[in-house]
Design an enzyme around this catalytic site. Sequence first.
Site, PDB file in Angstrom:
ATOM      1  N   GLU A   1       5.611 -34.085  -0.261  1.00 42.41           N
ATOM      2  CA  GLU A   1       4.331 -33.607  -0.779  1.00 42.41           C
ATOM      3  C   GLU A   1       4.535 -32.959  -2.145  1.00 42.41           C
ATOM      4  O   GLU A   1       5.630 -32.475  -2.453  1.00 42.41           O
ATOM      5  CB  GLU A   1       3.743 -32.580   0.197  1.00 42.41           C
ATOM      6  CG  GLU A   1       3.318 -33.172   1.525  1.00 42.41           C
ATOM      7  CD  GLU A   1       1.988 -33.888   1.444  1.00 42.41           C
ATOM      8  OE1 GLU A   1       1.981 -35.065   1.034  1.00 42.41           O
ATOM      9  OE2 GLU A   1       0.975 -33.271   1.791  1.00 42.41           O
TER      10      GLU A   1
ATOM     11  N   LYS B   1     -14.823  -8.205  -7.687  1.00 42.69           N
ATOM     12  CA  LYS B   1     -14.043  -9.101  -8.550  1.00 42.69           C
ATOM     13  C   LYS B   1     -13.385 -10.200  -7.706  1.00 42.69           C
ATOM     14  O   LYS B   1     -13.328 -11.367  -8.116  1.00 42.69           O
ATOM     15  CB  LYS B   1     -12.983  -8.309  -9.322  1.00 42.69           C
ATOM     16  CG  LYS B   1     -12.317  -9.130 -10.408  1.00 42.69           C
ATOM     17  CD  LYS B   1     -11.667  -8.250 -11.463  1.00 42.69           C
ATOM     18  CE  LYS B   1     -11.063  -9.116 -12.551  1.00 42.69           C
ATOM     19  NZ  LYS B   1     -11.019  -8.451 -13.836  1.00 42.69           N
ATOM     20  N   ASP B   2     -12.880  -9.835  -6.505  1.00 38.88           N
ATOM     21  CA  ASP B   2     -12.301 -10.841  -5.603  1.00 38.88           C
ATOM     22  C   ASP B   2     -13.363 -11.848  -5.187  1.00 38.88           C
ATOM     23  O   ASP B   2     -13.075 -13.043  -5.042  1.00 38.88           O
ATOM     24  CB  ASP B   2     -11.707 -10.175  -4.349  1.00 38.88           C
ATOM     25  CG  ASP B   2     -10.313  -9.602  -4.614  1.00 38.88           C
ATOM     26  OD1 ASP B   2      -9.725  -9.926  -5.667  1.00 38.88           O
ATOM     27  OD2 ASP B   2      -9.822  -8.825  -3.772  1.00 38.88           O
TER      28      ASP B   2
ATOM     29  N   HIS C   1       0.803  -1.214   0.000  1.00 38.78           N
ATOM     30  CA  HIS C   1       0.000   0.000   0.000  1.00 38.78           C
ATOM     31  C   HIS C   1       0.844   1.276   0.000  1.00 38.78           C
ATOM     32  O   HIS C   1       0.310   2.370  -0.129  1.00 38.78           O
ATOM     33  CB  HIS C   1      -1.014  -0.039   1.150  1.00 38.78           C
ATOM     34  CG  HIS C   1      -2.190  -0.920   0.792  1.00 38.78           C
ATOM     35  ND1 HIS C   1      -3.474  -0.658   1.169  1.00 38.78           N
ATOM     36  CD2 HIS C   1      -2.255  -2.044   0.056  1.00 38.78           C
ATOM     37  CE1 HIS C   1      -4.282  -1.592   0.685  1.00 38.78           C
ATOM     38  NE2 HIS C   1      -3.552  -2.451   0.018  1.00 38.78           N
TER      39      HIS C   1
ATOM     40  N   SER D   1      -0.309  -1.211  -6.412  1.00 30.27           N
ATOM     41  CA  SER D   1      -0.221  -2.453  -7.180  1.00 30.27           C
ATOM     42  C   SER D   1       0.338  -2.204  -8.573  1.00 30.27           C
ATOM     43  O   SER D   1       0.117  -1.152  -9.163  1.00 30.27           O
ATOM     44  CB  SER D   1      -1.608  -3.065  -7.332  1.00 30.27           C
ATOM     45  OG  SER D   1      -1.997  -3.673  -6.139  1.00 30.27           O
TER      46      SER D   1
HETATM   47  C1  HEM Z   1       0.669 -16.083   2.572  1.00 31.32           C
HETATM   48  C2  HEM Z   1       1.096 -15.754   1.384  1.00 31.32           C
HETATM   49  C3  HEM Z   1       0.782 -14.449   0.690  1.00 31.32           C
HETATM   50  C4  HEM Z   1      -0.256 -13.587   0.889  1.00 31.32           C
HETATM   51  C5  HEM Z   1      -1.398 -13.720   1.882  1.00 31.32           C
HETATM   52  C6  HEM Z   1      -0.075 -12.493  -0.043  1.00 31.32           C
HETATM   53  C7  HEM Z   1      -0.943 -11.411  -0.160  1.00 31.32           C
HETATM   54  C8  HEM Z   1      -0.892 -10.479  -1.161  1.00 31.32           C
HETATM   55  C9  HEM Z   1      -1.941  -9.561  -1.506  1.00 31.32           C
HETATM   56  C10 HEM Z   1      -3.306  -9.482  -0.806  1.00 31.32           C
HETATM   57  C11 HEM Z   1      -1.534  -8.820  -2.548  1.00 31.32           C
HETATM   58  C12 HEM Z   1      -2.345  -7.769  -3.315  1.00 31.32           C
HETATM   59  C13 HEM Z   1      -3.291  -8.471  -4.285  1.00 31.32           C
HETATM   60  C14 HEM Z   1      -2.574  -9.114  -5.441  1.00 31.32           C
HETATM   61  O1  HEM Z   1      -1.722  -8.454  -6.064  1.00 31.32           O
HETATM   62  O2  HEM Z   1      -2.849 -10.311  -5.717  1.00 31.32           O
HETATM   63  C15 HEM Z   1      -0.178  -9.230  -2.864  1.00 31.32           C
HETATM   64  C16 HEM Z   1       0.619  -8.681  -3.849  1.00 31.32           C
HETATM   65  C17 HEM Z   1       1.916  -9.071  -4.113  1.00 31.32           C
HETATM   66  N1  HEM Z   1       2.566 -10.171  -3.589  1.00 31.32           N
HETATM   67 FE1  HEM Z   1       1.834 -11.415  -2.198  1.00 31.32          FE
HETATM   68  N2  HEM Z   1       1.067 -12.687  -0.765  1.00 31.32           N
HETATM   69  C18 HEM Z   1       1.621 -13.880  -0.359  1.00 31.32           C
HETATM   70  C19 HEM Z   1       2.766 -14.463  -0.864  1.00 31.32           C
HETATM   71  C20 HEM Z   1       3.612 -13.880  -1.791  1.00 31.32           C
HETATM   72  C21 HEM Z   1       4.807 -14.469  -2.302  1.00 31.32           C
HETATM   73  C22 HEM Z   1       5.281 -15.862  -1.929  1.00 31.32           C
HETATM   74  C23 HEM Z   1       5.367 -13.552  -3.161  1.00 31.32           C
HETATM   75  C24 HEM Z   1       6.635 -13.643  -3.961  1.00 31.32           C
HETATM   76  C25 HEM Z   1       7.504 -14.587  -3.908  1.00 31.32           C
HETATM   77  C26 HEM Z   1       4.527 -12.390  -3.188  1.00 31.32           C
HETATM   78  C27 HEM Z   1       4.764 -11.225  -3.907  1.00 31.32           C
HETATM   79  C28 HEM Z   1       3.825 -10.232  -4.131  1.00 31.32           C
HETATM   80  C29 HEM Z   1       4.018  -9.079  -5.008  1.00 31.32           C
HETATM   81  C30 HEM Z   1       5.292  -8.729  -5.804  1.00 31.32           C
HETATM   82  C31 HEM Z   1       2.823  -8.357  -4.997  1.00 31.32           C
HETATM   83  C32 HEM Z   1       2.477  -7.091  -5.788  1.00 31.32           C
HETATM   84  C33 HEM Z   1       1.871  -7.564  -7.071  1.00 31.32           C
HETATM   85  C34 HEM Z   1       1.376  -6.491  -7.977  1.00 31.32           C
HETATM   86  O3  HEM Z   1       1.119  -5.386  -7.517  1.00 31.32           O
HETATM   87  O4  HEM Z   1       1.286  -6.797  -9.162  1.00 31.32           O
HETATM   88  N3  HEM Z   1       3.461 -12.616  -2.345  1.00 31.32           N
HETATM   89  N4  HEM Z   1       0.181 -10.258  -2.009  1.00 31.32           N
END
Ligand code: HEM
Length: 425
Positions: free
Chosen positions: A289, A245-246, A217, A221
Amino acid sequence: MAEGLHNSDVKNPVLRWVDQRLPIISMVQREYGTFPTPRNFNYFWNFGALAMITLAIMIATGITLSMQYAANTGLAFDSVERIMRDVNYGWLLRYAHANGASMFFIVVYIHIWRNLFYGSYKTPRELLFMIGVVIFILMMATAFMGYVLPWGQMSFWGATVITNLFSAFPVVGQHIVTWLWGGFSVDNPTLNRFFSLHYLLPFVIAGVVFLHIAALHIVGSNNPLGIEPKGPKDTVPFHPYYTLKDSVGIVVYFLVFALLVFFAPNMLGHPDNYIPANPLVTPAHIVPEWYFLPFYAVLRAVPNKLGGVVLMGGALVILFALPWLDSSPVRSMRFRPIAKWVFLLWTVNFFILGWVGGKPAEQPYILIAQICTAYYFAYFLVLLPLLAKFERPLPLPESIAQAVLGRRGGGPLPAGATAKPMEKA
Ligand code: HEM
């Protein structure tokens, strides 16, 4: 308004009284209500929210399961069977938890894939991505320790094989293994500490997810075009556009989850884990797994144990360096004609690694694993740096609004005209 109170615009007097003193309602409104979000998200942007939901489900089912589970080598297997047979809806809790782990990895693998395809790891989102990698590693540790708890054959032998990997390190290796085990073999102290850590880590993950969202934030995004929003025409408020959408994604997600839990609850598990752990009988093939298989294939691709361990760790750690290995200024693979295919091949390569990871360690699987491991690393270390230098990207649209609504740059369309998507140009 009394001095020191937050300037709240919440209408309900009771809620306003709270919000003036602890502005969480204002914060939720700001971060999830009016938050300006690129208007062109596709369904890949659902997966972060889905990951959050899965984490909540895992914590809720896990806490409830632990009320009946006994972390003792003499009792663990039977306590799980009792949950399945005698505890009211225990079967549902256990199947939801076991398949929830698979859902978690499916969702997070897609989430990571989306980030790689659309270049979401690039500046200014490097730290956000690195925090994600930390979450992924924590998830792997949590899932590994959770799988040990039912104390079946795969639990015991999986734990033995994986913890033994540390013995590959010279001088200190064996000491580390003994320290991890809390003794001289995988036994009661090991099961006990794995249970303790398996309970703790999801809360650590929740804390790191909070940092992940906080970082998101700040920078905002990314989006399928990979260009930053330039003005109000390029964004929409998060609510109601993306809450809705979600919600579509959430419905589909629960359908898939329900299919697994109610129709194929053991499909992704290993039948040997319904045999109580027996230190005297080694299963014919010890397989982790499914979500660990690509990395397991990298481990076994190297004939030397230490080399395999280092490479397997390297396959994860290299992600931390990704924002600097790929220095192309263009984020989205849509505008990178060569990198797109090189990356899609990398994706197929990752699936093949997963496939050979589940096969016995013999030819031709070892050779396939070696070729795929080479491509896995070459993508990050050779191809991305070279492409950043030599590839000619396609022209980027001027703005998100222009690409989504046509050349008028997001102005009102004349009567009868249809929006012309330019993204594919
Ligand atoms: C428990 C696991 C995770 C949760 C709950 C989580 C949650 C989120 C959420 C809610 C967003 C914003 C919505 C979206 O862009 O889909 C987000 C964005 C993002 N996440 Fe995660 N995430 C997780 C794991 C990861 C992992 C493993 C990576 C990378 C290895 C990652 C990298 C990113 C990045 C780079 C963004 C920004 C994407 C964009 O703006 O295009 N996240 N994450």
